[in-house]
Design an enzyme around this catalytic site. Sequence first.
Site, PDB file in Angstrom:
ATOM      1  N   ASN A   8       0.842  -1.196   0.000  1.00 24.82           N
ATOM      2  CA  ASN A   8       0.000   0.000   0.000  1.00 24.82           C
ATOM      3  C   ASN A   8       0.880   1.249   0.000  1.00 24.82           C
ATOM      4  O   ASN A   8       0.396   2.351   0.221  1.00 24.82           O
ATOM      5  CB  ASN A   8      -0.937   0.014   1.210  1.00 24.82           C
ATOM      6  CG  ASN A   8      -2.157  -0.873   0.991  1.00 24.82           C
ATOM      7  OD1 ASN A   8      -2.727  -0.920  -0.099  1.00 24.82           O
ATOM      8  ND2 ASN A   8      -2.559  -1.596   2.026  1.00 24.82           N
ATOM      9  N   ASP A  68      10.925  -6.987  -1.790  1.00 20.69           N
ATOM     10  CA  ASP A  68      11.608  -6.569  -0.579  1.00 20.69           C
ATOM     11  C   ASP A  68      12.932  -5.965  -1.010  1.00 20.69           C
ATOM     12  O   ASP A  68      13.581  -6.462  -1.943  1.00 20.69           O
ATOM     13  CB  ASP A  68      11.827  -7.723   0.390  1.00 20.69           C
ATOM     14  CG  ASP A  68      12.080  -7.225   1.814  1.00 20.69           C
ATOM     15  OD1 ASP A  68      11.657  -6.095   2.127  1.00 20.69           O
ATOM     16  OD2 ASP A  68      12.688  -7.953   2.612  1.00 20.69           O
ATOM     17  N   THR A  69      13.288  -4.873  -0.371  1.00 19.56           N
ATOM     18  CA  THR A  69      14.476  -4.124  -0.752  1.00 19.56           C
ATOM     19  C   THR A  69      15.357  -3.905   0.455  1.00 19.56           C
ATOM     20  O   THR A  69      14.865  -3.635   1.559  1.00 19.56           O
ATOM     21  CB  THR A  69      14.087  -2.767  -1.370  1.00 19.56           C
ATOM     22  OG1 THR A  69      13.421  -2.987  -2.609  1.00 19.56           O
ATOM     23  CG2 THR A  69      15.321  -1.902  -1.625  1.00 19.56           C
ATOM     24  N   TYR A 167      16.076   5.821   1.946  1.00 17.48           N
ATOM     25  CA  TYR A 167      17.465   6.274   2.032  1.00 17.48           C
ATOM     26  C   TYR A 167      17.905   7.093   0.813  1.00 17.48           C
ATOM     27  O   TYR A 167      19.092   7.399   0.668  1.00 17.48           O
ATOM     28  CB  TYR A 167      18.394   5.057   2.166  1.00 17.48           C
ATOM     29  CG  TYR A 167      18.218   4.265   3.432  1.00 17.48           C
ATOM     30  CD1 TYR A 167      18.949   4.562   4.586  1.00 17.48           C
ATOM     31  CD2 TYR A 167      17.331   3.185   3.499  1.00 17.48           C
ATOM     32  CE1 TYR A 167      18.810   3.822   5.753  1.00 17.48           C
ATOM     33  CE2 TYR A 167      17.177   2.439   4.661  1.00 17.48           C
ATOM     34  CZ  TYR A 167      17.920   2.758   5.780  1.00 17.48           C
ATOM     35  OH  TYR A 167      17.781   2.026   6.933  1.00 17.48           O
ATOM     36  N   LYS A 188      15.478   8.077 -11.834  1.00 20.41           N
ATOM     37  CA  LYS A 188      15.532   6.964 -10.884  1.00 20.41           C
ATOM     38  C   LYS A 188      14.788   5.742 -11.409  1.00 20.41           C
ATOM     39  O   LYS A 188      15.251   4.606 -11.251  1.00 20.41           O
ATOM     40  CB  LYS A 188      14.957   7.385  -9.531  1.00 20.41           C
ATOM     41  CG  LYS A 188      15.023   6.269  -8.484  1.00 20.41           C
ATOM     42  CD  LYS A 188      14.316   6.615  -7.186  1.00 20.41           C
ATOM     43  CE  LYS A 188      14.306   5.423  -6.252  1.00 20.41           C
ATOM     44  NZ  LYS A 188      13.535   5.655  -5.016  1.00 20.41           N
TER      45      LYS A 188
END
Length: 208
Positions: A8, A68-69, A167, A188
Amino acid sequence: MKIVFATNNQHKLDEIRSILGDRFEVVSLKEIGCHEDIPETGKTLEENALQKAQYVYDHYHVSCFADDTGLEVDALHGAPGVYSARYAALEDPNTIGHDSEANMARLLRELGNNNNRKARFRTVIAFIEKKDVCPCGCTSIKKVSQFEGIVEGEIIREKRGGEGFGYDPIFQPEGYDKTFAELGSDIKNTISHRARATKKLAEYLKTL
């Protein structure tokens, strides 16, 4: 083609939708009525991504993907890694999870004056594709695929830029003199870790 993205997070949704384009309808957890706090108890990015996608598949029976990062800093032996989103909360229980400012503050404090600033962002996407129903009708047949994207760079000493999230203000990708937060979403979304993993997902989806 309609696919559920197990998030979300509006920033992530915007990035993914921009990268995948109009050919795919990407919907959020909220849009399918999922308001549960999906567990992320894996010890690796791969485990977390698959755990989230599996939860959505098991409860909503739709093709879906989750990501997931992690930010991996060499001088910190790969930390914060899988704990990137809640890095500050691990140190101070009073810190709310996913507090980007607190996470960056802890990272910069721990790096201190260390001249080894080498780091990388790594994203893993787990995609569960709903196939046919088992001939006996007992369960559906699925296919699981994973895609990885990595961008190398370094951690700068002070925040720069007002765009992006997480970050981004302290990560400068290799080959650029600006942080992700300075480069803006257009650039990006072509070079980021998530962009690279998503492009691999998109290439796979085109074969379906």
